[in-house]
Design an enzyme around this catalytic site. Structure first.
Site, PDB file in Angstrom:
ATOM      1  CG  ASP A 107      -2.368   0.947   1.058  1.00  0.00           C
ATOM      2  OD1 ASP A 107      -2.137   1.471   0.045  1.00  0.00           O
ATOM      3  OD2 ASP A 107      -3.124   0.848   2.020  1.00  0.00           O
ATOM      4  CG  HIS A 144      -0.703   2.152  -8.925  1.00  0.00           C
ATOM      5  ND1 HIS A 144      -0.520   1.864  -8.142  1.00  0.00           N
ATOM      6  CD2 HIS A 144      -1.984   3.080  -9.327  1.00  0.00           C
ATOM      7  CE1 HIS A 144      -1.722   2.338  -7.793  1.00  0.00           C
ATOM      8  NE2 HIS A 144      -2.036   3.328  -8.440  1.00  0.00           N
ATOM      9  CG  LEU A 171       9.751 -16.719  -4.325  1.00  0.00           C
ATOM     10  CD1 LEU A 171       9.421 -16.680  -2.448  1.00  0.00           C
ATOM     11  CD2 LEU A 171       9.754 -15.473  -4.476  1.00  0.00           C
TER      12      LEU A 171
HETATM   13  C1  IPE Z   1      -5.820  -2.504   0.109  1.00  0.00           C
HETATM   14  O1  IPE Z   1      -5.224  -1.126  -0.472  1.00  0.00           O
HETATM   15  C2  IPE Z   1      -5.932  -3.440  -1.834  1.00  0.00           C
HETATM   16  C3  IPE Z   1      -3.741  -3.782  -1.755  1.00  0.00           C
HETATM   17  C4  IPE Z   1      -2.883  -2.571  -1.665  1.00  0.00           C
HETATM   18  C5  IPE Z   1      -3.728  -4.055  -3.268  1.00  0.00           C
HETATM   19  P1  IPE Z   1      -6.470  -0.218  -0.272  1.00  0.00           P
HETATM   20  O2  IPE Z   1      -5.317   1.321  -0.789  1.00  0.00           O
HETATM   21  O3  IPE Z   1      -6.960  -0.495  -1.101  1.00  0.00           O
HETATM   22  O4  IPE Z   1      -7.188  -0.231   1.415  1.00  0.00           O
HETATM   23  P2  IPE Z   1      -7.902   0.940   2.128  1.00  0.00           P
HETATM   24  O5  IPE Z   1      -9.171   1.246   0.362  1.00  0.00           O
HETATM   25  O6  IPE Z   1      -6.742   2.185   2.632  1.00  0.00           O
HETATM   26  O7  IPE Z   1      -8.317   0.195   3.104  1.00  0.00           O
HETATM   27  C1  IPE Z   2      -2.053   0.514  -3.225  1.00  0.00           C
HETATM   28  O1  IPE Z   2      -1.155   1.168  -3.183  1.00  0.00           O
HETATM   29  C2  IPE Z   2      -2.005  -0.185  -5.020  1.00  0.00           C
HETATM   30  C3  IPE Z   2      -3.562  -0.491  -4.959  1.00  0.00           C
HETATM   31  C4  IPE Z   2      -4.457  -1.322  -4.078  1.00  0.00           C
HETATM   32  C5  IPE Z   2      -3.812  -1.360  -5.830  1.00  0.00           C
HETATM   33  P1  IPE Z   2      -2.616   2.807  -3.132  1.00  0.00           P
HETATM   34  O2  IPE Z   2      -2.925   3.302  -4.444  1.00  0.00           O
HETATM   35  O3  IPE Z   2      -4.002   2.124  -2.407  1.00  0.00           O
HETATM   36  O4  IPE Z   2      -2.278   4.412  -2.759  1.00  0.00           O
HETATM   37  P2  IPE Z   2      -2.567   5.093  -1.178  1.00  0.00           P
HETATM   38  O5  IPE Z   2      -3.186   4.575  -0.470  1.00  0.00           O
HETATM   39  O6  IPE Z   2      -3.744   5.518  -2.043  1.00  0.00           O
HETATM   40  O7  IPE Z   2      -0.832   5.862  -1.378  1.00  0.00           O
HETATM   41 MG    MG Z   3      -3.727   2.602  -0.653  1.00  0.00          MG
END
Ligand code: IPE
Ligand code: IPE
Ligand code: MG
Length: 250
Positions: A22, A39, A133
């Site tokens: 995240d 990303h 792995l």
């Molecule tokens: C969790 O992150 C899902 C992934 C990392 C794929 P999100 O950014 O979607 O989660 P919330 O919305 O903050 O809980």
């Molecule tokens: C995690 O990064 C990747 C996915 C959930 C696909 P985010 O896109 O949730 O990044 P933040 O949480 O907005 O920083």
């Molecule tokens: Mg996120």
């Protein structure tokens, strides 16, 4: 090294690490870049973390990359994420295969672009005999969806009597069938919630939260998490000393 010592040593390295990757969006925002740049940086980082896991002797690495709730995001971000997975398979699979990495997918296939479904299936098929792995990509994954899906399949395939529904039976029908539960679950970016990740499987996992944003979570950060894990006492509801005796019994 005696068998006793080697068991002690291995206990410190989690056999299965699961990561909620995240913070890509915030990483990009801090640099005044579009979210997609975050990303992409996150994907680059995954490559480094896969290598670090093989180096440290981790056997299973599960990464949460797209949740069943991520469909709530704007279409261009969703399309971009689907494209990234497709590109990663095109670009990295041959190398990962050569390095002995097996790829698995957990999550719902239905709903994904058909070409991506095919690509995932063929990557899984191509690498199925590798065992250095096991890399498990959680894509269109949500625990609640997984559990509902498991019950649907159990009813269809086994038509069990109520007393025949056991924890083993449910586990067998989860996407993670055959994969040991994660020993360590890491969530980056400071959020402290599961966001629908491995609810069934992580009941006795050690959780580790770090404020580091995923693209910056490097080998050293992973090593720090593994060291923290090594200091934890896992009791699984039992008593540590007793457990230790069982584990280290000659
Ligand atoms: C969790 O992150 C899902 C992934 C990392 C794929 P999100 O950014 O979607 O989660 P919330 O919305 O903050 O809980
Ligand atoms: C995690 O990064 C990747 C996915 C959930 C696909 P985010 O896109 O949730 O990044 P933040 O949480 O907005 O920083
Ligand atoms: Mg996120």
């Amino acid at each position: 090294m005696s068998e006793k010592e080697s068991k002690t040593k291995n206990r410190k390295i989690p056999q299965h690490i699961a990561i909620i990757m995240d913070g890509n969006g915030r990483w990009a925002k801090a640099r005044h870049l579009p979210r997609m740049a975050g990303h992409r940086a996150g994907t680059e980082n995954l490559r480094r973390i896969i290598r670090a896991c093989t180096e440290f002797g981790v056997k299973y690495l599960t990464v949460y990359a797209f949740s069943t709730e991520n469909w709530k995001r704007p279409k261009d971000e969703i399309d971009g994420l689907m494209q990234i997975l497709s590109d990663v398979i095109d670009r990295e699979l041959v190398k990962l295969h050569e390095e002995g990495v097996q790829m698995r997918h957990i999550g719902q296939m239905e709903g994904l672009p058909p070409a991506l479904q095919e690509k995932i299936k063929s990557a899984v098929e191509k690498t199925r005999n590798n065992d250095r792995l096991i890399l498990i990509i959680a894509w269109n994954y949500g625990s609640r969806n997984e559990i509902v899906h498991a019950f649907q399949k159990i009813l269809l395939k086994e038509a069990p009597n109520p007393e025949e529904i056991t924890e083993e039976l449910v586990s067998k029908y989860l996407f993670t069938e055959g994969i040991p539960d994660p020993d360590l679950v890491i969530r980056t970016s400071g959020e402290m919630r599961t966001s629908n990740f491995l609810l069934w499987q992580s009941v006795y996992s050690e959780w580790y939260f770090t404020p580091i944003l995923w693209p910056d979570f490097d080998r050293e950060a992973l090593q720090k998490a593994i060291i923290a894990y090594g200091k934890r006492e896992r009791r699984f509801g039992g008593r540590f000393k007793q457990q230790k005796k069982e584990i280290y019994a000659d």
